[in-house]
Design a protein around this motif. Structure first.
Motif, PDB file in Angstrom:
ATOM      1  N   UNK A   1      74.856  30.261  14.745  1.00 18.45           N
ATOM      2  CA  UNK A   1      74.354  30.707  15.925  1.00 18.45           C
ATOM      3  C   UNK A   1      73.602  32.161  15.568  1.00 18.45           C
ATOM      4  N   UNK A   2      73.617  32.585  14.135  1.00 16.88           N
ATOM      5  CA  UNK A   2      72.893  33.663  13.499  1.00 16.88           C
ATOM      6  C   UNK A   2      72.951  34.849  14.566  1.00 16.88           C
ATOM      7  N   UNK A   3      71.807  35.393  15.118  1.00 24.59           N
ATOM      8  CA  UNK A   3      72.207  36.669  15.884  1.00 24.59           C
ATOM      9  C   UNK A   3      72.079  36.410  17.381  1.00 24.59           C
ATOM     10  N   UNK A   4      72.190  35.182  18.002  1.00 26.15           N
ATOM     11  CA  UNK A   4      72.083  34.906  19.460  1.00 26.15           C
ATOM     12  C   UNK A   4      73.622  35.591  19.873  1.00 26.15           C
ATOM     13  N   UNK A   5      73.355  36.028  21.069  1.00 25.41           N
ATOM     14  CA  UNK A   5      74.578  36.505  21.850  1.00 25.41           C
ATOM     15  C   UNK A   5      75.366  35.296  22.138  1.00 25.41           C
ATOM     16  N   UNK A   6      76.826  35.334  21.834  1.00 28.63           N
ATOM     17  CA  UNK A   6      77.786  34.204  21.928  1.00 28.63           C
ATOM     18  C   UNK A   6      78.267  34.107  23.310  1.00 28.63           C
ATOM     19  N   UNK A   7      78.692  33.124  23.565  1.00 32.57           N
ATOM     20  CA  UNK A   7      79.615  32.972  24.932  1.00 32.57           C
ATOM     21  C   UNK A   7      80.895  31.935  24.301  1.00 32.57           C
ATOM     22  N   UNK A   8      81.950  32.652  24.347  1.00 33.14           N
ATOM     23  CA  UNK A   8      83.115  31.885  23.777  1.00 33.14           C
ATOM     24  C   UNK A   8      84.152  31.630  24.919  1.00 33.14           C
TER      25      UNK A   8
END
Length: 130
Positions: A121-128
């Protein structure tokens, strides 16, 4: 909005058809030992176009896990080129559903899996989702 939904459904159907036909074409190519330059047409698409197709394929997916259908993990198993493009497209890996079984062996395998997913996911904003 209705027309957009119809077009989105058509795109998803096309992606599924491309995945199926690409697998069949890869099998034929391998069995006849064709020259490397004569691979499937989808293999000659620019990486940017292929990553957009992957986005459309996954766009209706809320949170993904290794057992999800569809999943970016499935895209990595079609062929080497698709794997390279999918692994290099960080936005495919920004939605993740965490689930860890109490079995210690399963936990270690899950930890490895989630680590790989998060790195992709590198530096993408995450949705967990837990």
């Amino acid at each position: 909005q209705h027309k957009l939904d119809v077009v989105s459904d058509e795109i998803l159907d096309l992606v599924e058809t491309v995945v199926d036909r690409t697998r069949k074409q890869d099998e034929i190519t391998e069995s006849t030992n064709l020259h490397e330059g004569l691979g499937p047409a989808v293999g000659r698409l620019p990486a940017e176009v292929l990553s957009k197709i992957f986005d459309y394929h996954l766009m209706d997916s809320d949170h993904l896990s290794r057992g999800s259908d569809p999943s970016p993990m499935q895209l990595t198993r079609v062929c080497r080129r698709w794997r390279d493009v999918a692994v290099g497209t960080a936005r495919l890996w920004c939605k993740l559903s965490f689930y860890v079984d109490e079995d210690r062996r399963e936990w270690k395998q899950s930890a490895f899996y989630y680590d790989v997913w998060l790195k992709r996911s590198q530096d993408c904003a995450l949705s967990l989702q837990l």
